[in-house]
Design a protein around this motif. Structure first.
Motif, PDB file in Angstrom:
ATOM      1  N   THR C  40       0.537  -1.286   0.004  1.00  0.00           N
ATOM      2  CA  THR C  40      -0.076   0.091  -0.054  1.00  0.00           C
ATOM      3  C   THR C  40       1.087   1.097   0.154  1.00  0.00           C
ATOM      4  O   THR C  40       2.060   0.700  -0.236  1.00  0.00           O
ATOM      5  N   TRP C  44      -2.652   6.037   2.060  1.00  0.00           N
ATOM      6  CA  TRP C  44      -3.575   5.430   3.366  1.00  0.00           C
ATOM      7  C   TRP C  44      -2.887   4.497   4.506  1.00  0.00           C
ATOM      8  O   TRP C  44      -4.195   5.043   4.999  1.00  0.00           O
ATOM      9  N   LEU C  49      -5.650   2.657   6.290  1.00  0.00           N
ATOM     10  CA  LEU C  49      -6.178   1.859   6.202  1.00  0.00           C
ATOM     11  C   LEU C  49      -5.053   0.044   6.405  1.00  0.00           C
ATOM     12  O   LEU C  49      -6.223  -0.244   6.536  1.00  0.00           O
ATOM     13  N   THR C  52      -6.638  -0.618   9.337  1.00  0.00           N
ATOM     14  CA  THR C  52      -8.050  -1.691   9.322  1.00  0.00           C
ATOM     15  C   THR C  52      -7.711  -2.823   7.795  1.00  0.00           C
ATOM     16  O   THR C  52      -9.034  -4.241   9.198  1.00  0.00           O
ATOM     17  N   THR C 140      -9.221   1.819  -3.719  1.00  0.00           N
ATOM     18  CA  THR C 140      -9.958   2.533  -2.958  1.00  0.00           C
ATOM     19  C   THR C 140      -9.885   3.438  -4.059  1.00  0.00           C
ATOM     20  O   THR C 140     -10.185   2.338  -5.521  1.00  0.00           O
ATOM     21  N   ARG C 174     -14.378   1.426   4.511  1.00  0.00           N
ATOM     22  CA  ARG C 174     -14.330   1.743   4.875  1.00  0.00           C
ATOM     23  C   ARG C 174     -12.756   2.030   4.526  1.00  0.00           C
ATOM     24  O   ARG C 174     -12.182   2.643   4.842  1.00  0.00           O
ATOM     25  N   ILE C 175     -13.066   1.475   3.143  1.00  0.00           N
ATOM     26  CA  ILE C 175     -11.299   1.271   2.209  1.00  0.00           C
ATOM     27  C   ILE C 175     -12.096   2.601   1.344  1.00  0.00           C
ATOM     28  O   ILE C 175     -11.142   3.491   0.797  1.00  0.00           O
ATOM     29  N   HIS C 178     -12.342   7.554   1.103  1.00  0.00           N
ATOM     30  CA  HIS C 178     -11.284   8.670   1.974  1.00  0.00           C
ATOM     31  C   HIS C 178     -10.951   8.807   0.734  1.00  0.00           C
ATOM     32  O   HIS C 178     -10.102  10.039   0.515  1.00  0.00           O
TER      33      HIS C 178
END
Lengths: 180, 620, 380
Positions: C40, C44, C49, C52, C140, C174-175, C178
């Protein structure tokens, strides 16, 4: 690149959620056992199932689990959470602790959970359908209407389960589940 | 000899298509708002040339502006500015040169020169107070800058000449004047596209006299006193030239090594100014007039040659891992001959070396080896073989072959020899500079690393510091005076000189907008005022610098520049270096945010309407 | 009517919705993987993230081999080699790409290197003939197109192979919530362009149409609201779902004129390709509307639903479809100008872009690309 900046990450455990689910599975298991004695419909459903019927409901990959099955004398018994060499005929695998939490906090019913692929059922389809019906009845007994409506697909009407049956059955199931 | 008091306020416009010329007056208002030099050049370009034109087409104009100081005897004022649309970046290209052409043009009675259109065949121009003569340049076409300059000496006292690189429209071809250059942005290609081989100015027809000689003289003497007192201008640069920066940068983690993978090297001393001064028995060879005397020549490989400047040493030397100053001097001579910008040429070759290593292309170039570098420079100048691709610069190369993560450019202009990971203010300056990865937009590395006046790794105050330095630099380049005088003029006044560093550093870092108000840069506007007779206070002068910078930015936004372009090559954002135990990379987003806030730009980097209005810039 | 001849492949399993991340351990186990390399970017990771995702893998047998949080947006040879080495050193057996754009392509390139056991530059010429290591994509909402398709972009190479599809695509709010409005616009417009070009091909097939139409209806329903409020959970999930469907449609159709031109322009100008596609698409459709064959009327069905489709007379359906599409593109008016001139792309560069596009995608001639660019320049 400094590889030490990116160490391995071993999975931790969600202890509180696991304890909650374990307790819920115990309650549901005991309630099924109680309901099998108290409620006529549940008795009939279990009667149609094979004699060697054994349900394993568990959280993948490491539990907790619930085993409920028919004994040799036809009684429905909650067999605990440990695997004592049981051979389940119906396995309901909940894919994760979070999925189990959705189920056991009644944000999703069993049917919805299955539709959303959070639950994998192994075994005969008629047995699975019977079990879902049993679980629905048990949830109606265990939970107040406002919560049970979220958990079950269709809350029974007055004609299907009158308040006297419901409340009387509820008291009996609670007493049986939490005592003997 | 006739006299011009102050400025002549006239510019000669030469139309190559119709082979005619005319006089363009400069308004007093524009002079006051834009100061002269680069500022006035940008304003003229803005008024005359629409956005979206092809830099190598007839529509592009090449403007030279001499500035108010030139010819008056102001210290270190032997420089002139040039403005055009850059073929390398597609944005405004500006340059500064200390060669003799500026003085020749000014003393021919012109404050500036505009070249427009395109000649049908190669020409050279001879400019005098009477106008311009168009002469056939076929005999010079294909010849190098030094040969042509020598041949044109009898025509005038100063010339601008392109080499073969300009003729072949190499995107980073430069223009030669004496032993100095209009180096960056590919101005040589613009003249080449217009079929102009050279421009000669006769010169020595006028004497330039300030309007208020007393005021001017007072400021001039004080400036000279500061220059001779400041250790950098009077000792370091005077003795060792700009290569005095080598050891400083090596110690400070700013020296580019191996295509900017490293910030220092154990062999850097071999190419330092100190070592070269001793080895080559250097003597002064500078712009005229100059009080700092940073330019040097020496006996290199049996010949008297100009000692390469720091940028050449850094980019052709440590950046290619070649620590032999004789070899670097050979490359410098080739670039001089062909008219190639040494920074862009060397950084492009560094890209080619790394791309070869990584298997993206096949060449004979290798880090640490001077073999094939000279041949490559020649191939670039003539656009032969792979040189044809290299001639387009690192941006186009990486678009075609990959390797964008190590294509060290910003907005298409290759980066100069200061690693931005060693000074975050410099990193921000590179990212937001109008013409691309320009180290002279602020020279913030000096403030952060050499002078220790601003913590190089703090995020505080960077935006406002860079904005302030850009304003001052734009104003300096509009005088036009040498940027090195900043060491003297900014550091020698009482407050800065006698405040201890342990107090000065936190003030400049944490209270930057207030600290800059205490900086006394009044000598420059005082000299300007003495020459023109107009009132120019220090804050009005800085505001003019801001106006010039924001105008240039606004012109660039009309060409598509926005936040997406205010960035750095990926190397500086994700890779640490061995010389830095903390392996720091540049936290660019926060730096750019603070800069936009200080500048009055929106979050996309576009100047807000009220910012333009406050600076009296008319939107077009 | 069944078309005469077609092939179609969609490989990825899509897990979308509430708590979708928690499906990952089970999916990895079913792919025989227990030690993923997670890739990632710092952005992020800063937004939480990565944390998470890590929490979603709790209470499982999955050990993250390494959580690399500094992936750049450009898939360079250097980063691919470094991550391949990290993968091998840690004994990983799968890859999870958390993010879109360059992150997904880096993950695919690393997957090729570690599966084919060769250098990334040699992979360009190799034919992939067997499945690669398991790859899970957790996008994302800043998709740029191709992340969930059967294609990998690295350096200046483009590799197409059926085995480059991710095995699982996990879309969790949740991802996805953003991204910024600009990124949502880019994602939606890219998906729109890919979907329309996929179903506008010479020989369409009903399966590909189904994916394209799903993408179109998600974009049409959710885009106007999501672009005003990018954190809107359902909207961002819908947009990413649309991107996944559009990528599948894109993988099963030849590359269109809008996609090729937008890539050429984006490469030179640093603009997001979706923004450019949004402008080119408008004029490409306008041209098609008046050309022989026109726009397929089924687009109206996808966009407006069965009621509007049934009510609209047959002869008006093409124009109605065009109007609905432009209405959708107009929702981006704050972020996307209506012409290339509005993006400050200079006219003199158009010829170069047409030449580059024609060199890359020979299905259209240079004058066709140039014609579209001219129309899109000033909108005439």
């Amino acid at each position: 690149m400094n590889a030490l900046q990116y160490p391995e990450i071993k999975p931790k455990k969600k202890f509180i959620k696991r304890i909650y689910i374990a307790v819920m599975l115990w309650v549901v298991g005991r309630a099924i056992q109680a309901a099998a004695k108290v409620d006529r419909e549940v008795k009939e459903e279990f009667a149609k199932l094979k004699d060697n019927f054994l349900l394993k409901m568990w959280i993948w990959p490491n539990g907790p689990a619930m085993y409920v099955g028919k004994t040799k004398d036809g009684k429905v018994k909650y067999l605990g959470w440990k695997d004592k060499g049981y051979k389940p005929t119906l396995t309901m695998t909940i894919k994760s602790v979070e999925a189990a939490m959705l189920l056991f906090t009644f944000q999703e019913g069993t049917a919805i959970s299955t539709a959303r692929n959070r639950l994998v059922v192994d075994g005969d389809l008629p047995d699975a359908c019977a079990l879902v019906r049993i679980l629905n009845i048990v949830e109606v007994y265990l939970l107040p209407k406002i919560i049970a409506k979220l958990a079950v697909k269709r809350y029974p009407k007055w004609s299907q389960m009158n308040p006297l049956r419901k409340h009387f059955g509820r008291i009996l199931i609670y007493v049986r589940a939490f005592t003997f | 000899m006739q006299e011009i008091t102050g400025t002549s306020n006239k510019v000669i416009e030469v139309d190559l298509t119709t082979q005619s010329h005319r006089e363009i007056p400069i308004s007093e208002k524009d002079l006051e708002l834009y100061l002269g030099g680069k500022g006035l050049g940008l304003k003229l370009f803005y008024d005359r040339v629409p956005a979206g034109i092809d830099p190598l087409s007839e529509e592009n104009e090449f403007i030279v502006m001499t500035g108010v100081y030139l010819g008056t005897g102001a210290p270190c004022a032997g420089r002139f500015a040039a403005v055009t649309k850059s073929p390398l970046t597609g944005l405004m290209g500006t340059g500064s040169c200390g060669g003799p052409f500026g003085m020749a043009l000014k003393t021919s009675g012109w404050d500036g020169l505009i070249i427009k259109g395109k000649a049908k065949s190669p020409v050279y121009l001879v400019i005098s107070s009477k106008g311009v003569e168009f002469k056939d340049a076929k005999k010079f076409w294909g010849k190098d800058t030094q040969t042509v300059q020598k041949a044109l000496e009898k025509e005038g006292s100063g010339a601008l000449v392109i080499g073969q690189a300009g003729e072949n429209k190499v995107l980073y071809a430069n223009i030669c004047s004496g032993h100095r250059f209009l180096g960056r942005c590919g101005m040589g290609a613009v003249l080449g596209s217009k079929n102009v081989k050279a421009i000669v100015a006769k010169g020595n027809e006028f004497k330039i006299v300030p309007k208020n000689p007393r005021k001017f003289d007072k400021a001039r003497k004080k400036t000279l006193k500061f220059i001779n007192r400041n250790p950098i201008t009077s000792v370091s640069y005077r003795q060792f030239g700009t290569n005095a920066n080598v050891n400083l940068n090596n110690a400070g983690g700013l020296l580019p090594v191996r295509n900017f993978t490293g910030g220092s090297h154990g062999e850097a001393h071999k190419i330092s100014g100190e070592e070269m001064a001793e080895r080559f028995d250097t003597k002064f060879s500078t712009c005229k007039p100059c009080a700092i005397l940073c330019g040097h020549k020496g006996n290199i490989n049996g010949e008297i040659r100009q000692v390469p400047e720091y940028e050449t040493i850094g980019t052709f030397g440590s950046n290619l891992e070649i620590f032999d100053p004789v070899a670097v001097s050979e490359f410098n001579e080739l670039c001089t001959k062909y008219g190639l910008d040494t920074i862009s040429t060397a950084v492009t070759i560094a890209w080619a070396m790394e791309a070869t290593e990584k298997g993206l292309i096949k060449t004979d170039l290798k880090f640490g080896s001077p073999d094939n570098v000279a041949k490559t420079i020649t191939d670039i100048a003539y656009r032969r073989g792979f040189g044809n691709d290299l001639a387009n610069g690192t941006r186009k190369l990486s678009q075609k072959y990959g390797g964008a993560d190590f294509a060290i450019h910003v907005k298409g202009l290759e980066m100069a020899a200061y690693d931005p990971r060693g000074a975050w203010g410099q990193a921000l300056s590179y990212a937001v500079a109008n013409r691309g990865a320009c180290h002279l937009s602020t020279a913030s590395f000096a403030v952060e690393v050499y002078l220790n006046m601003h913590d190089p790794f703090s995020l505080k105050g960077k935006g406002s510091m860079i904005a302030f330095l850009e304003d001052v630099t734009c104003a300096i380049n509009s005088m036009h005076v040498c940027q090195f005088t900043a060491f003297a003029v900014e550091l020698e006044p009482f407050v800065v000189k006698y405040t201890p560093t342990f107090l000065l550093n936190p003030m400049v870092t944490y209270l930057n907008p207030i600290a800059t108000k205490f900086m006394d840069v009044s000598l420059w506007p005082e000299m300007w005022s003495g020459i023109t007779g107009k009132r120019m206070g220090m804050f009005k002068w800085i505001k003019a610098g801001r106006r010039i910078h924001v105008l240039e930015r606004y012109m660039n936004t009309r060409e598509g520049i926005s936040r997406k372009d205010d960035t750095l090559p990926q190397r500086f954002l994700t890779e640490g270096r061995h010389c830095d135990p903390q392996q720091r990379t540049v936290p660019l987003e926060e730096l750019v945010d603070s800069y936009y806030k200080a500048r009055g730009f929106d979050e996309n980097g576009i100047p807000k309407d009220r910012t333009l209005k406050r600076l009296k810039i008319e939107k077009k | 009517m069944i078309p005469y001849n077609f092939t179609f492949l969609s490989h990825p399993k899509i897990c979308s919705g509430l708590k979708a991340l928690e499906h990952i351990p089970f999916e990895l186990e079913s792919l025989n993987a227990r030690k993923p390399l997670v890739i990632t970017s710092a952005r992020w990771a800063k937004k939480g993230l990565a944390k998470t995702l890590t929490k979603a893998l709790y209470d499982s047998n999955i050990t993250i081999g390494a959580l690399f949080t500094n992936a750049p947006n450009y898939p360079s040879v250097t980063i691919i080699n470094e991550l391949s080495k990290l993968y091998r050193d840690r004994g990983c057996d799968s890859i999870i790409a958390l993010g879109s754009g360059g992150i997904a392509h880096i993950a695919k390139a690393v997957n090729m290197v570690v599966s084919l056991k060769t250098d990334i530059l040699q992979c360009t010429d190799l034919t992939i003939s067997s499945p690669l290591k398991p790859l899970i994509c957790v996008p994302t909402a800043d998709c740029e197109g191709g992340e969930m398709a059967a294609v990998a972009y690295y350096e200046r190479f483009e590799k197409q192979s059926d085995f480059l599809y991710p095995d699982v695509i996990v879309i969790d709010s949740r991802i996805t919530r953003h991204a910024t409005s600009q990124e949502i616009a880019n994602c939606a417009l890219t998906s729109l362009a890919h979907a329309i070009e996929a179903c506008g091909i010479v020989a369409p097939n009903p399966i590909n149409d189904a994916y394209a139409h799903t993408a179109l209806s998600f974009i049409y329903q959710y885009f106007p609201k999501t672009i005003k409020k990018p954190c809107y959970k359902d909207g961002s999930v819908a947009i990413v779902n649309a991107a996944a469907c559009a990528d599948t449609a894109f993988s099963n159709a030849p590359q269109g004129i809008v996609h090729t031109l937008a890539q050429a322009i984006a490469l030179d100008t640093n603009l997001q390709p979706g923004i450019v596609m949004g402008i080119l698409l408008r004029y490409s459709l306008a041209a098609k509307l008046h050309a022989k064959g026109g726009i397929r009327p089924e687009l109206l069905l996808a966009l407006a639903g069965i009621d509007t489709y049934a009510k609209t007379p047959e002869k008006d359906r093409q124009k109605a479809a065009y109007d609905y599409l432009t209405k959708c593109i107009d929702a981006t008016c704050n972020y996307v100008p209506s012409t290339l001139k509005g993006l400050h792309i200079p006219h003199y560069k158009l010829k170069e872009y047409a030449r580059l596009a024609a060199a890359k995608n020979k299905q259209h001639k240079e004058n066709e690309y140039m014609a579209l660019l001219e129309k899109s320049f000033e909108g005439k």
